[in-house]
Write a protein that holds these residues in place. Structure first.
Motif, PDB file in Angstrom:
ATOM      1  N   ILE A  87      46.041  18.593  56.939  1.00 57.94           N
ATOM      2  CA  ILE A  87      47.267  17.936  56.466  1.00 57.94           C
ATOM      3  C   ILE A  87      47.152  17.608  54.985  1.00 57.94           C
ATOM      4  CG2 ILE A  87      48.724  15.893  56.692  1.00 57.94           C
ATOM      5  CD1 ILE A  87      47.799  15.748  59.637  1.00 57.94           C
ATOM      6  N   ILE A  88      48.177  17.979  54.234  1.00 55.13           N
ATOM      7  CA  ILE A  88      48.307  17.551  52.842  1.00 55.13           C
ATOM      8  C   ILE A  88      49.178  16.296  52.783  1.00 55.13           C
ATOM      9  CG2 ILE A  88      49.198  18.150  50.556  1.00 55.13           C
ATOM     10  CD1 ILE A  88      48.568  21.062  51.176  1.00 55.13           C
ATOM     11  N   ALA A  89      50.307  16.339  53.485  1.00 58.53           N
ATOM     12  CA  ALA A  89      51.222  15.202  53.533  1.00 58.53           C
ATOM     13  C   ALA A  89      51.870  15.144  54.909  1.00 58.53           C
ATOM     14  CB  ALA A  89      52.297  15.338  52.448  1.00 58.53           C
ATOM     15  N   GLY A  90      51.921  13.933  55.471  1.00 55.72           N
ATOM     16  CA  GLY A  90      52.586  13.775  56.766  1.00 55.72           C
ATOM     17  C   GLY A  90      51.673  13.353  57.903  1.00 55.72           C
ATOM     18  N   GLU A  91      50.538  12.700  57.588  1.00 52.05           N
ATOM     19  CA  GLU A  91      49.612  12.344  58.671  1.00 52.05           C
ATOM     20  C   GLU A  91      50.237  11.347  59.641  1.00 52.05           C
ATOM     21  OE1 GLU A  91      45.154  10.480  59.447  1.00 52.05           O
ATOM     22  OE2 GLU A  91      45.585  11.486  57.535  1.00 52.05           O
ATOM     23  N   ARG A  92      51.078  10.425  59.156  1.00 56.66           N
ATOM     24  CA  ARG A  92      51.717   9.468  60.065  1.00 56.66           C
ATOM     25  C   ARG A  92      52.597  10.192  61.078  1.00 56.66           C
ATOM     26  NH1 ARG A  92      55.410   6.582  58.375  1.00 56.66           N
ATOM     27  NH2 ARG A  92      55.192   4.780  59.724  1.00 56.66           N
ATOM     28  N   ARG A  93      53.337  11.203  60.619  1.00 54.21           N
ATOM     29  CA  ARG A  93      54.182  11.968  61.541  1.00 54.21           C
ATOM     30  C   ARG A  93      53.336  12.711  62.569  1.00 54.21           C
ATOM     31  NH1 ARG A  93      56.773  14.955  56.806  1.00 54.21           N
ATOM     32  NH2 ARG A  93      55.566  13.456  55.604  1.00 54.21           N
ATOM     33  N   TRP A  94      52.195  13.268  62.125  1.00 48.70           N
ATOM     34  CA  TRP A  94      51.308  14.003  63.030  1.00 48.70           C
ATOM     35  C   TRP A  94      50.701  13.058  64.073  1.00 48.70           C
ATOM     36  CZ3 TRP A  94      45.810  13.568  63.260  1.00 48.70           C
ATOM     37  CH2 TRP A  94      45.187  14.532  64.078  1.00 48.70           C
ATOM     38  N   ARG A  95      50.247  11.884  63.634  1.00 48.55           N
ATOM     39  CA  ARG A  95      49.681  10.915  64.568  1.00 48.55           C
ATOM     40  C   ARG A  95      50.721  10.454  65.586  1.00 48.55           C
ATOM     41  NH1 ARG A  95      44.824   8.103  63.291  1.00 48.55           N
ATOM     42  NH2 ARG A  95      43.792   8.953  61.437  1.00 48.55           N
ATOM     43  N   ALA A  96      51.931  10.173  65.101  1.00 48.55           N
ATOM     44  CA  ALA A  96      52.997   9.732  66.000  1.00 48.55           C
ATOM     45  C   ALA A  96      53.361  10.836  66.992  1.00 48.55           C
ATOM     46  CB  ALA A  96      54.223   9.307  65.189  1.00 48.55           C
ATOM     47  N   ALA A  97      53.377  12.086  66.511  1.00 50.18           N
ATOM     48  CA  ALA A  97      53.679  13.221  67.395  1.00 50.18           C
ATOM     49  C   ALA A  97      52.622  13.347  68.490  1.00 50.18           C
ATOM     50  CB  ALA A  97      53.755  14.509  66.580  1.00 50.18           C
ATOM     51  N   ASN A  98      51.370  13.136  68.133  1.00 49.93           N
ATOM     52  CA  ASN A  98      50.289  13.157  69.119  1.00 49.93           C
ATOM     53  C   ASN A  98      50.465  12.057  70.160  1.00 49.93           C
ATOM     54  OD1 ASN A  98      48.254  15.232  68.853  1.00 49.93           O
ATOM     55  ND2 ASN A  98      47.815  14.425  66.828  1.00 49.93           N
ATOM     56  N   MET A  99      50.900  10.874  69.711  1.00 49.04           N
ATOM     57  CA  MET A  99      51.058   9.739  70.611  1.00 49.04           C
ATOM     58  C   MET A  99      52.101  10.009  71.689  1.00 49.04           C
ATOM     59  SD  MET A  99      50.815   6.464  67.999  1.00 49.04           S
ATOM     60  CE  MET A  99      51.043   5.254  69.293  1.00 49.04           C
ATOM     61  N   VAL A 100      53.150  10.766  71.332  1.00 47.52           N
ATOM     62  CA  VAL A 100      54.220  11.024  72.307  1.00 47.52           C
ATOM     63  C   VAL A 100      54.066  12.396  72.966  1.00 47.52           C
ATOM     64  CG1 VAL A 100      55.844   9.483  71.155  1.00 47.52           C
ATOM     65  CG2 VAL A 100      55.786  11.898  70.492  1.00 47.52           C
ATOM     66  N   GLY A 101      52.920  13.056  72.728  1.00 50.69           N
ATOM     67  CA  GLY A 101      52.620  14.303  73.421  1.00 50.69           C
ATOM     68  C   GLY A 101      53.371  15.521  72.938  1.00 50.69           C
ATOM     69  N   LEU A 102      53.774  15.532  71.658  1.00 48.20           N
ATOM     70  CA  LEU A 102      54.475  16.692  71.107  1.00 48.20           C
ATOM     71  C   LEU A 102      53.495  17.871  71.012  1.00 48.20           C
ATOM     72  CD1 LEU A 102      57.469  16.497  70.300  1.00 48.20           C
ATOM     73  CD2 LEU A 102      56.747  16.545  67.902  1.00 48.20           C
ATOM     74  N   LYS A 103      53.869  19.021  71.544  1.00 43.89           N
ATOM     75  CA  LYS A 103      52.974  20.181  71.604  1.00 43.89           C
ATOM     76  C   LYS A 103      52.855  20.893  70.262  1.00 43.89           C
ATOM     77  CE  LYS A 103      52.155  19.763  76.020  1.00 43.89           C
ATOM     78  NZ  LYS A 103      50.831  19.307  76.493  1.00 43.89           N
ATOM     79  N   ASP A 104      53.948  20.931  69.494  1.00 47.08           N
ATOM     80  CA  ASP A 104      53.896  21.569  68.179  1.00 47.08           C
ATOM     81  C   ASP A 104      54.758  20.788  67.211  1.00 47.08           C
ATOM     82  OD1 ASP A 104      56.689  22.816  68.180  1.00 47.08           O
ATOM     83  OD2 ASP A 104      55.829  23.755  69.959  1.00 47.08           O
ATOM     84  N   VAL A 105      54.509  20.981  65.932  1.00 45.25           N
ATOM     85  CA  VAL A 105      55.218  20.250  64.889  1.00 45.25           C
ATOM     86  C   VAL A 105      55.644  21.210  63.783  1.00 45.25           C
ATOM     87  CG1 VAL A 105      54.046  18.048  65.303  1.00 45.25           C
ATOM     88  CG2 VAL A 105      53.031  19.703  63.727  1.00 45.25           C
ATOM     89  N   PRO A 106      56.755  20.908  63.076  1.00 49.40           N
ATOM     90  CA  PRO A 106      57.176  21.752  61.960  1.00 49.40           C
ATOM     91  C   PRO A 106      56.305  21.513  60.736  1.00 49.40           C
ATOM     92  CG  PRO A 106      58.654  19.876  62.164  1.00 49.40           C
ATOM     93  CD  PRO A 106      57.697  19.797  63.324  1.00 49.40           C
TER      94      PRO A 106
END
Length: 298
Positions: A87-106
């Motif tokens: 990650i260069i930018a957006g770690e909070r979004r990635w962590r939050a996505a992991n918390m809610v079980g998102l399989k992939d992210v843009p």
């Protein structure tokens, strides 16, 4: 598998097979740095040089709830790293996505040198989610040590004055216990700058405890330090080093974060001026909007 988009051999090397392109079409002339891909969340790693070391779980849960409802609106920025991405930018979004079980992210893929990765991570946090002062100081120290940047060069990159950068770096002279107090919000960076004059770690630690126990403001802290000087608790040599503008510096730092631009204070006795810098007419309009001014109403 990724769709065939005629991206070309060199460009394709940046994109692993499991990436799903969000753009459709054949033989497109596309810029990979503007394309949005969907990458498995498990194939993305946080940046070990990320300036932010702590994340508020409550805020992450709020962000996760929003992501679950609306998806990720702003893609993460990542760089290729082995078989995955960092990650260069957006770690909070990635962590939050992991918390809610998102399989992939843009994501947007950018192959950047280490210096630019750290700069982007720093700028994103300082201007959007606000690092605590100690994390900010450590990030500046990293830019200086690893990439040989001066305080002035750091200031230019993040839109702050060299003095503001220097005063943030001074916080790293505090004992570790007080740095933790600042990082956890138990005392402010203004308090910390004021007590730096005491120099002796034991005295600084004792005074930080007094600030927390009595709930002293920054101004009250400065008055208390002056009283200690009169009582001989702080030597004359130290007295010359007293930073009497800690209160003003705290306000300036807050304004620079609020308006994302350089802020200057000049004082003449009890009066003074506050100056906000802008470097284009668009930036002027942005600052005026934040101040509540609408030229169309005139």
């Amino acid at each position: 598998m990724a769709k065939n988009t005629g991206l070309g051999k060199g460009l394709r090397a940046l994109i692993p097979d499991e990436v799903i392109l969000s753009a459709d079409g054949e033989d497109l002339e596309l810029d990979v740095e503007k394309l949005v891909f969907h990458v498995k969340t498990s194939n993305i790693r946080p940046n070990p040089e990320q300036p932010r070391k702590s994340f508020d779980r409550g805020k992450l849960e709020e962000l996760g709830a929003s992501i679950k409802e609306h998806g990720i609106i702003q893609p993460l920025v990542v760089k290729p790293d082995g078989k995955g991405y960092t990650i260069i930018a957006g770690e909070r979004r990635w962590r939050a996505a992991n918390m809610v079980g998102l399989k992939d992210v843009p994501v947007i893929v950018r192959d950047l040198p280490a210096e630019e990765v750290l700069e982007i991570a720093l700028i994103e946090n300082v201007q959007r989610e606000d690092l605590n002062s100690i994390e900010e100081a450590l990030a500046y120290e990293g830019l200086m040590g690893k990439f040989n940047l001066t305080q002035g060069e750091i200031g230019i990159r993040i839109g702050k004055s060299r003095t503001a950068v220097a005063n943030t770096l001074r916080l790293l002279k505090l004992p570790e216990a007080i740095q933790n107090d600042v990082a956890q919000g138990r005392i402010s960076s203004g308090h910390a700058r004021a007590i730096l004059i005491m120099e002796e770690p034991e005295k600084m630690t004792a005074f930080a405890k007094e600030i927390m126990e009595k709930g002293l403001s920054v101004r009250e802290t400065e008055k208390r330090i002056k009283k200690l000087q009169i009582e001989g608790m702080v030597s004359p040599l130290q007295k010359k080093k007293v930073d009497t503008s800690a209160y003003v510096m705290e306000i300036r730092d807050a304004l620079e974060k609020r308006f994302a631009t350089k802020v200057n204070f000049s004082s003449h006795g009890k009066s003074g001026k506050i100056e906000l810098s802008y470097f284009s007419l668009d930036e002027l309009d942005r600052i005026l909007a934040l101040l509540g001014y609408n030229k169309d109403d005139q």
